[in-house]
Design an enzyme around this catalytic site. Structure first.
Site, PDB file in Angstrom:
ATOM      1  CB  CYS A  86      -0.994  -0.034   1.156  1.00  0.00           C
ATOM      2  SG  CYS A  86      -2.272   1.229   0.962  1.00  0.00           S
ATOM      3  CE1 TYR A  87       2.731   7.553   2.126  1.00  0.00           C
ATOM      4  CE2 TYR A  87       4.564   6.265   3.013  1.00  0.00           C
ATOM      5  CZ  TYR A  87       4.038   7.483   2.591  1.00  0.00           C
ATOM      6  OH  TYR A  87       4.819   8.607   2.620  1.00  0.00           O
ATOM      7  CD  GLU A 177      -1.606  -5.783   5.462  1.00  0.00           C
ATOM      8  OE1 GLU A 177      -1.323  -6.165   4.313  1.00  0.00           O
ATOM      9  OE2 GLU A 177      -1.753  -4.586   5.772  1.00  0.00           O
ATOM     10  CB  SER A 229      -1.667 -13.490  37.439  1.00  0.00           C
ATOM     11  OG  SER A 229      -1.761 -13.912  36.090  1.00  0.00           O
ATOM     12  N   GLY A 230      -2.372 -16.780  37.366  1.00  0.00           N
ATOM     13  CA  GLY A 230      -3.440 -17.648  36.878  1.00  0.00           C
ATOM     14  C   GLY A 230      -3.702 -17.401  35.398  1.00  0.00           C
ATOM     15  N   GLY A 231      -3.210 -16.280  34.879  1.00  0.00           N
ATOM     16  CA  GLY A 231      -3.396 -15.939  33.470  1.00  0.00           C
ATOM     17  C   GLY A 231      -2.366 -16.623  32.579  1.00  0.00           C
ATOM     18  CB  VAL A 232      -2.418 -17.280  28.909  1.00  0.00           C
ATOM     19  CG1 VAL A 232      -2.803 -15.924  28.419  1.00  0.00           C
ATOM     20  CG2 VAL A 232      -1.519 -17.951  27.899  1.00  0.00           C
ATOM     21  CG  ASP A 233       0.343 -12.897  28.835  1.00  0.00           C
ATOM     22  OD1 ASP A 233       0.068 -13.715  27.943  1.00  0.00           O
ATOM     23  OD2 ASP A 233      -0.082 -11.730  28.847  1.00  0.00           O
ATOM     24  CB  SER A 234       2.214 -14.947  34.884  1.00  0.00           C
ATOM     25  OG  SER A 234       0.984 -15.525  35.255  1.00  0.00           O
ATOM     26  CB  ALA A 235       0.589 -19.836  32.955  1.00  0.00           C
ATOM     27  CE  LYS A 372      -2.994 -13.288  25.821  1.00  0.00           C
ATOM     28  NZ  LYS A 372      -2.634 -12.634  27.090  1.00  0.00           N
TER      29      LYS A 372
END
Ligand code: XMP
Length: 516
Positions: A86-87, A177, A229-235, A372
């Site tokens: 594009c640009y 994309e 924390s129980g979340g995906v990133d820290s896990a 992610k």
């Protein structure tokens, strides 16, 4: 240049469109490592990264607009294959002697593209001669630069694609994309593999191997702490670090008592029982609920929880073998959005998992190169359970901001039970992954109802479910009526204290995702 890293690097030069991250993700999906760089980065610095290919992103402006972003033309002679999108394609066309003109008839949205018959093309090799593409441009490329072949046209763009295979320079007017260009990913692969000779070696296994090596090199035999924390990133970060250094890692999990049902048990089962990680499980529910007693104001809740979290974490970390390093689950978009570069300041999240300011740790950030979806894939590869890897985002202050008004142990229990039903039914309907967040909110009012022969006077439950890409904007999820019906009837029958269910149909803006 092939590097001894085992994978090739593609630089995505950001010309200011919102598309640079998407391009970088698509390149990664083709199993080639990509990195976003600002267009102001000196060409010598770009080349020092030994890119195997370079992609110019789209941009918001016309190449002729005052102050329109440019690039040092030395880049075209560096011997590195380039694809302009594009640009970026217009810029390449103009810089190399083609013609870009404001024709007065831009193209926006789905546009039919015709591949030139008989043209020697790398980009469209084996792809249909007629295909749909996604366009968003005011100016048009009317003539390709000397030496280039025009390989595709659209009604409004005589040179919708142009290629110079000997110089390995390529430009396209459309956006390969985006998913609305159904053959866009094929085109990108043709550019990467055939046009630039990139190897598809950026895989979950190679990401893990590379990070394991990097973590070992960074921490040596020092001790490392990771807050879960129980979340995906820290896990995922914890699982990666554990793979690298085993029992040099201690995880600290502060259970505030404000988590979703079973979350604490699952953290324990996964990290202690399955991974055999040294886990300090701080059961601090009483402490948190005690500090929150009588507090109803949302910001006051956040402040109390944030400060208490840090204090609790510090206490737990104090006696941990003089740890020198702290693991952070920083992701690549955090780095890009805060200005990019190696030393970028990380966006300060208003997250309860946030860092104590005065703790002197060096950071270990094994996810800082990853998007992610890559984090999730790596998590699966490392053997983390699906429930953790695919868990929807959860606010740091937890259920405290979903219990409107006063937080009491009884009200936490009601919300956990009701929320578990919501999640279970959303999962059962196969909607859990496509919905950004789905959860229950407990308001501070009561309403009248009737059950059997008795009048009830109990809390209503508010169900909130939104679709979103990044939580900045969101739309309420169009959940089928029968799923809502099942949620309502189960919650009322199974959760004492609730006698009515309402569904929140507010988008963001004007609403926020959370209720507080
Ligand atoms: P809102 O409610 O502002 O939420 O639309 C946007 C996203 O942020 C999460 N959220 C928080 N996360 N600490 C956090 O770590 C907080 O205080 C907080 N408040 C909201 C919310 O769940 C959504 O994903």
């Amino acid at each position: 240049m092939a590097t001894e890293r085992g994978y090739d690097t593609v630089l995505v030069v950001d010309f200011g469109a919102q598309y640079a991250q998407l391009i970088a993700r698509r390149v990664r999906e083709a199993h080639v490592y990509s990195e976003i760089v600002p267009r102001t980065m000196p060409v010598a610095e770009m080349l020092a990264k030994e890119p195997k290919a370079i992609i110019f992103s789209g941009g918001p402006s016309s190449v002729y607009a005052e102050g329109a972003p440019t690039i040092d033309p030395a880049i075209y002679d560096a011997g590195v294959p380039i694809l302009g999108i594009c640009y970026g394609g217009q810029l390449m066309a103009r810089d190399l002697g083609g013609e870009v003109r404001h024709t007065g008839s831009g193209e926006y949205g789905r546009t039919a593209l015709t591949v030139e018959v008989g043209a020697a093309t790398t980009l469209f090799s084996d792809l249909p001669a007629e295909q749909e593409t996604w366009m968003s441009h005011g100016d048009s490329i009317v003539a390709a630069p000397p030496g280039f072949h025009v390989t595709a046209t659209t009604p409004g763009t005589p040179a919708a694609a142009f290629e110079h295979p000997e110089r390995s320079l390529y430009g396209v007017q459309f956006h390969p994309e985006v998913k609305h260009s159904p053959f866009g990913q094929d085109l990108l692969k043709h550019f990467l593999y055939t046009g630039a000779g990139c190897r598809p070696t950026w895989t979950n296994t190679s990401i893990i191997e590379q990070q394991v090596e990097a973590i070992r090199a960074q921490v040596g035999d020092a001790h490392v702490i990771c807050g879960l924390s129980g979340g995906v990133d820290s896990a995922v970060a914890a699982a990666l670090v554990h793979k690298a250094i085993g029992d040099q890692l201690t995880c600290v999990f502060v259970d505030t008592g404000l988590l979703r049902q079973n979350e604490a048990t699952q953290v324990e089962e996964t990290f202690r029982a399955q991974f055999h990680i040294d886990l300090v499980h701080v059961k601090a529910a009483d402490r948190f609920l005690g500090a929150l007693e009588g507090v109803t104001e949302p910001e006051a809740k956040r402040k109390i929880i944030g400060e208490l979290f840090i204090r609790t974490f510090e206490e737990a970390a104090r006696d941990l073998h003089d740890a020198k390093f702290l693991v952070q689950g920083t992701l690549y978009p955090d780095i890009v959005e805060s200005g990019g570069g190696e030393n970028a300041v990380i966006k300060s999240h208003h997250n309860v998992g946030g860092l104590p300011d005065d703790m002197e740790f060096e950071l270990v950030e094994p996810l800082r190169q990853l998007f992610k979806d890559e984090v999730r894939a790596v998590g699966e590869e490392l053997g983390l359970p699906e429930d953790i890897v695919w868990r929807q985002p959860f606010p740091g202050p937890g259920l405290a901001v979903r219990i409107i008004g006063e937080i009491t142990p009884e009200r936490v229990q009601i919300l956990q039970d009701a929320d578990a039903v919501v999640i279970e039914e959303i999962k059962r309907a196969g909607l859990y992954r496509e919905i950004w967040q789905s959860f229950a909110v407990l308001p501070a009012v009561r309403t009248v109802g009737v059950m059997g022969d008795d009048r009830t006077y109990a809390y209503p439950l508010i169900v909130r479910a939104v679709t979103s890409d990044d939580a900045m904007t969101a739309d309420w999820a169009r959940i089928p009526y029968d799923v809502l019906e099942r949620i309502a009837s189960r919650v009322i029958n199974e959760v004492p204290g609730i006698n009515r269910v309402a569904y929140d149909i507010t988008s963001k803006p004007p609403g926020t995702i959370e209720w507080e």
